[in-house]
Design an enzyme around this catalytic site. Structure first.
Site, PDB file in Angstrom:
ATOM      1  CB  THR A  84      -0.893   0.039   1.258  1.00 35.89           C
ATOM      2  OG1 THR A  84      -0.075  -0.209   2.409  1.00 35.89           O
ATOM      3  CG2 THR A  84      -1.979  -0.989   1.196  1.00 35.89           C
ATOM      4  CD  GLU A 114       3.087  -9.016  11.318  1.00 37.84           C
ATOM      5  OE1 GLU A 114       2.332  -9.927  10.989  1.00 37.84           O
ATOM      6  OE2 GLU A 114       3.622  -8.966  12.444  1.00 37.84           O
ATOM      7  CE  LYS A 116       1.675  -1.500  10.707  1.00 39.53           C
ATOM      8  NZ  LYS A 116       2.650  -2.530  10.791  1.00 39.53           N
ATOM      9  CB  ALA A 167       2.156   1.117  16.904  1.00 40.04           C
ATOM     10  CG  ASN A 168       4.602   1.638  12.223  1.00 42.81           C
ATOM     11  OD1 ASN A 168       5.339   1.011  12.984  1.00 42.81           O
ATOM     12  ND2 ASN A 168       4.077   1.091  11.143  1.00 42.81           N
ATOM     13  CB  VAL A 201      22.052   8.980   8.556  1.00 43.07           C
ATOM     14  CG1 VAL A 201      21.692   7.512   8.278  1.00 43.07           C
ATOM     15  CG2 VAL A 201      21.989   9.770   7.273  1.00 43.07           C
ATOM     16  CG  PHE A 230      12.480   7.418  10.492  1.00 40.52           C
ATOM     17  CD1 PHE A 230      11.594   7.329   9.426  1.00 40.52           C
ATOM     18  CD2 PHE A 230      12.308   8.445  11.414  1.00 40.52           C
ATOM     19  CE1 PHE A 230      10.551   8.238   9.273  1.00 40.52           C
ATOM     20  CE2 PHE A 230      11.261   9.353  11.272  1.00 40.52           C
ATOM     21  CZ  PHE A 230      10.392   9.259  10.193  1.00 40.52           C
ATOM     22  CB  CYS A 271       6.176   0.876   8.258  1.00 42.80           C
ATOM     23  SG  CYS A 271       5.563  -0.709   7.708  1.00 42.80           S
ATOM     24  CE  LYS A 278      15.619  -3.059  11.375  1.00 44.78           C
ATOM     25  NZ  LYS A 278      14.341  -3.422  12.028  1.00 44.78           N
TER      26      LYS A 278
HETATM   27  C1  UDX Z   1       8.701  -0.697  11.775  1.00 46.21           C
HETATM   28  C2  UDX Z   1       8.059  -1.024  13.132  1.00 46.21           C
HETATM   29  O1  UDX Z   1       9.094  -1.163  14.122  1.00 46.21           O
HETATM   30  C3  UDX Z   1       7.247  -2.302  13.049  1.00 46.21           C
HETATM   31  O2  UDX Z   1       6.576  -2.551  14.274  1.00 46.21           O
HETATM   32  C4  UDX Z   1       6.229  -2.166  11.916  1.00 46.21           C
HETATM   33  O3  UDX Z   1       5.497  -3.364  11.760  1.00 46.21           O
HETATM   34  C5  UDX Z   1       6.917  -1.807  10.608  1.00 46.21           C
HETATM   35  O4  UDX Z   1       7.699  -0.628  10.777  1.00 46.21           O
HETATM   36  P1  UDX Z   1      10.824  -1.557  10.413  1.00 46.21           P
HETATM   37  O5  UDX Z   1      10.571  -0.395   9.520  1.00 46.21           O
HETATM   38  O6  UDX Z   1      11.022  -2.893   9.796  1.00 46.21           O
HETATM   39  O7  UDX Z   1       9.623  -1.723  11.465  1.00 46.21           O
HETATM   40  O8  UDX Z   1      12.136  -1.263  11.281  1.00 46.21           O
HETATM   41  P2  UDX Z   1      12.454  -0.440  12.614  1.00 46.21           P
HETATM   42  O9  UDX Z   1      13.343  -1.275  13.440  1.00 46.21           O
HETATM   43  O10 UDX Z   1      11.248   0.074  13.271  1.00 46.21           O
HETATM   44  O11 UDX Z   1      13.352   0.769  12.064  1.00 46.21           O
HETATM   45  C6  UDX Z   1      12.831   1.793  11.254  1.00 46.21           C
HETATM   46  C7  UDX Z   1      13.889   2.822  10.962  1.00 46.21           C
HETATM   47  O12 UDX Z   1      14.194   3.589  12.129  1.00 46.21           O
HETATM   48  C8  UDX Z   1      15.216   2.246  10.491  1.00 46.21           C
HETATM   49  O13 UDX Z   1      15.738   3.026   9.449  1.00 46.21           O
HETATM   50  C9  UDX Z   1      16.100   2.319  11.715  1.00 46.21           C
HETATM   51  O14 UDX Z   1      17.463   2.404  11.403  1.00 46.21           O
HETATM   52  C10 UDX Z   1      15.594   3.617  12.343  1.00 46.21           C
HETATM   53  N1  UDX Z   1      15.837   3.687  13.790  1.00 46.21           N
HETATM   54  C11 UDX Z   1      15.229   2.814  14.645  1.00 46.21           C
HETATM   55  C12 UDX Z   1      16.683   4.666  14.295  1.00 46.21           C
HETATM   56  O15 UDX Z   1      17.239   5.464  13.534  1.00 46.21           O
HETATM   57  N2  UDX Z   1      16.893   4.734  15.636  1.00 46.21           N
HETATM   58  C13 UDX Z   1      16.296   3.877  16.522  1.00 46.21           C
HETATM   59  O16 UDX Z   1      16.537   4.016  17.744  1.00 46.21           O
HETATM   60  C14 UDX Z   1      15.443   2.883  16.002  1.00 46.21           C
END
Ligand code: UDX
Ligand code: ADP
Length: 469
Positions: free
Chosen positions: A93, A162, A221, A224-225, A271, A273, A277, A340
């Site tokens: 999506t 999810e 959802k 949370a994000n 740098v 996120f 999502c 990541k």
């Molecule tokens: C996220 C949510 O955590 C998850 O619950 C949802 O289902 C999908 O979106 P994801 O995008 O896979 O998951 O990874 P996540 O670990 O959340 O990291 C997202 C981004 O934030 C990454 O680029 C990560 O490097 C960055 N990040 C995360 C930071 O820069 N600092 C942090 O402390 C944590």
């Protein structure tokens, strides 16, 4: 109602791992994951488990155990829909790139196509489960389509968002903090919710399985994000303040994270996120708020994105200004391209935008990432449309060895926090780069003292440079 046959539409980062774990834990349920993308399905069926379409630690073992037993991957969407009692929709999506809500709202065309296909094919009652992240009230749209175009059979719609994070998907699926199931507040709705609860309850304690109404589930959802992303933008905002004041953002994170009300997770400055999502879901939240005329609410959440864009830009700008205000013709090595560590996913990765900004300045970028393919990297750049595909290939090269990537570099930038970068022979790298040897650590990954001792001019997100000396 005991479910015996499940179909999942969409074999991507969500559908693939989720259904693999569900099948592993429910050997009596036949789980068929379908996708219109033949290549993807071929990879899921590949004999060589190293060639699965997505990389997730621990996933190969699970697929190996369940595939062919009760887990199947196929492109025969209609057959799988027809046979299943429960259908998960797990298609992409993306944010809309056209029309009303462009750049903000979720593009629901894939979801709608799925709903229409289910309606066309179904000849028995079905429970349809939304797994993709969706704007609030999408369930209603799906229900409308199903009820108005179907063959008179009954549909129950559940929302089951999810929460897995990439790189830790298998762990998150095996031991989730909670499972959320939203359903209609009626007897049929309760029966449908219970049948999904029973599937998860084969491996998750019942007290961790939450049932709510559909709208709460859909909104939770997004929220949370948004909260998680907000924490990253908050600490990233502080990282710049640390760089100018002499505070160390790592120490600040640790100090505030020990407050049990704040907690230690998601406080790593970076740098910026990325991922499929965070940005999409916040934009979605902003769009929904605006739709209801809640402009202050919309502006509040939009700031999280604005901060994130600024953090990426700031990182690129810092490289240019440090390299004496010009990077034209200079070789800059990128360690990492994934958004990541422990994933080959690059969607919205900060690396893409940092590279784009530096390429605008005519820098020559050399990329090394342990899991991301060259094809993917060029697709990411071409998708931006900043320059021609030929120009992208002229200005950016992908190599398979980090030491070769670093040779003769004017600067090394760390974009992803892959563990292996810590273990590198940094003295060897130092000897091969152009001096002064600049390292820009976008993940606060390396030991600042060690790097300075070797001779690097090392700067890291959230630490003032004078501190390293
Ligand atoms: C996220 C949510 O955590 C998850 O619950 C949802 O289902 C999908 O979106 P994801 O995008 O896979 O998951 O990874 P996540 O670990 O959340 O990291 C997202 C981004 O934030 C990454 O680029 C990560 O490097 C960055 N990040 C995360 C930071 O820069 N600092 C942090 O402390 C944590
Ligand atoms: P996510 O991260 O949400 O899992 P992905 O893009 O990785 O997103 O996966 C979504 C998958 O859904 C893609 O493989 C795409 O081909 C598939 N898909 C999209 N629309 C349909 C459809 N109508 N029928 C079957 N598969 C679809």
């Amino acid at each position: 109602m005991k479910i015996k046959n499940i179909c999942c539409i969409g074999a991507g980062y969500v559908g693939g791992p989720t259904m693999s774990v569900l099948a592993l834990k429910n050997p009596n349920i036949k789980v068929t994951v379908v996708d219109i993308n033949q290549d993807r399905i071929n990879s899921w069926n590949d004999e060589n488990l190293g060639d699965l379409p997505i990389y997730e630690p621990g996933l190969e073992e699970i697929v190996n155990e369940a595939r062919g037993r009760n887990l199947f991957f196929s492109t025969d969407v209609e057959k799988a829909i027809d046979e299943a009692e429960m259908i998960f929709i797990s298609v992409n999506t993306p944010t809309k790139t056209y029309g009303k809500g462009k750049g903000m709202a979720a593009d629901l065309k894939y979801i709608e196509l799925c709903a229409r296909q289910i309606a066309k094919v179904a000849t028995t009652d079905k429970i349809v489960v939304e797994k993709s992240t969706l704007p609030v009230r999408t369930a209603q749209a799906i229900k409308d389509i199903l009820d108005n175009t179907g063959n008179g059979v009954k549909f129950q719609i559940l929302s089951n968002p999810e929460f897995l994070a990439e790189g830790t998907a298998v762990q998150d699926l095996l031991t989730p903090d909670r499972v959320l199931i939203g359903g209609e507040e009626s007897e049929e709705g309760t029966i449908a919710m219970n049948s999904l609860v029973e599937i998860y309850a084969t491996w998750i304690p019942k007290e961790n399985i939450l049932t709510t109404n559909v709208w709460s589930s859909e909104l939770s959802k997004l929220v949370a994000n948004a909260f998680l992303a907000q924490r990253v933008s908050s600490i990233n905002a502080i990282s710049e303040l640390c760089e100018v004041t002499g505070a160390d953002v790592g120490e600040v994170s640790r100090a505030i994270g020990m407050d049990s009300r704040i907690g230690p997770k998601f406080l790593k400055a970076s740098v910026g996120f990325g991922g499929s999502c965070f940005q999409k879901d916040i934009l979605n939240l902003v769009y929904i708020a605006k739709t209801y005329g809640l402009n202050e609410v919309a502006d509040y959440w939009e700031q999280v994105i604005i901060m994130n864009d600024y953090q990426k830009r700031r990182f690129a700008d810092n490289i240019v200004s440090t390299l004496y205000n010009t990077v034209s013709g200079k070789k800059i090595t990128f360690l990492g391209w994934a958004f990541k560590k422990d994933t080959n996913d690059t969607r919205e990765s900060a690396a893409i935008y940092v590279a784009d900004a530096l390429m605008n300045e005519q820098a020559e970028i050399i990329v090394y990432d342990p899991k991301v393919s060259e094809k993917r990297i060029y697709e990411d750049l071409d998708y931006l449309g900043s320059r021609s595909p030929e120009e992208n290939r002229r200005l950016l090269k992908v190599v398979k060895d980090p030491y070769i990537a670093s040779e003769e570099a004017h600067a090394i930038a760390i974009l992803t926090e892959w563990d292996e970068f810590i273990e590198y022979d940094w003295k060897k790298i130092y000897d091969s780069v152009v001096k002064p040897a600049f390292v820009f650590d976008g993940r606060k990954l390396l030991d600042a003292e060690l790097m300075s001792k070797i001779g690097f001019d090392y700067s890291s997100i959230g630490i003032s440079k004078t501190q390293n000396k």
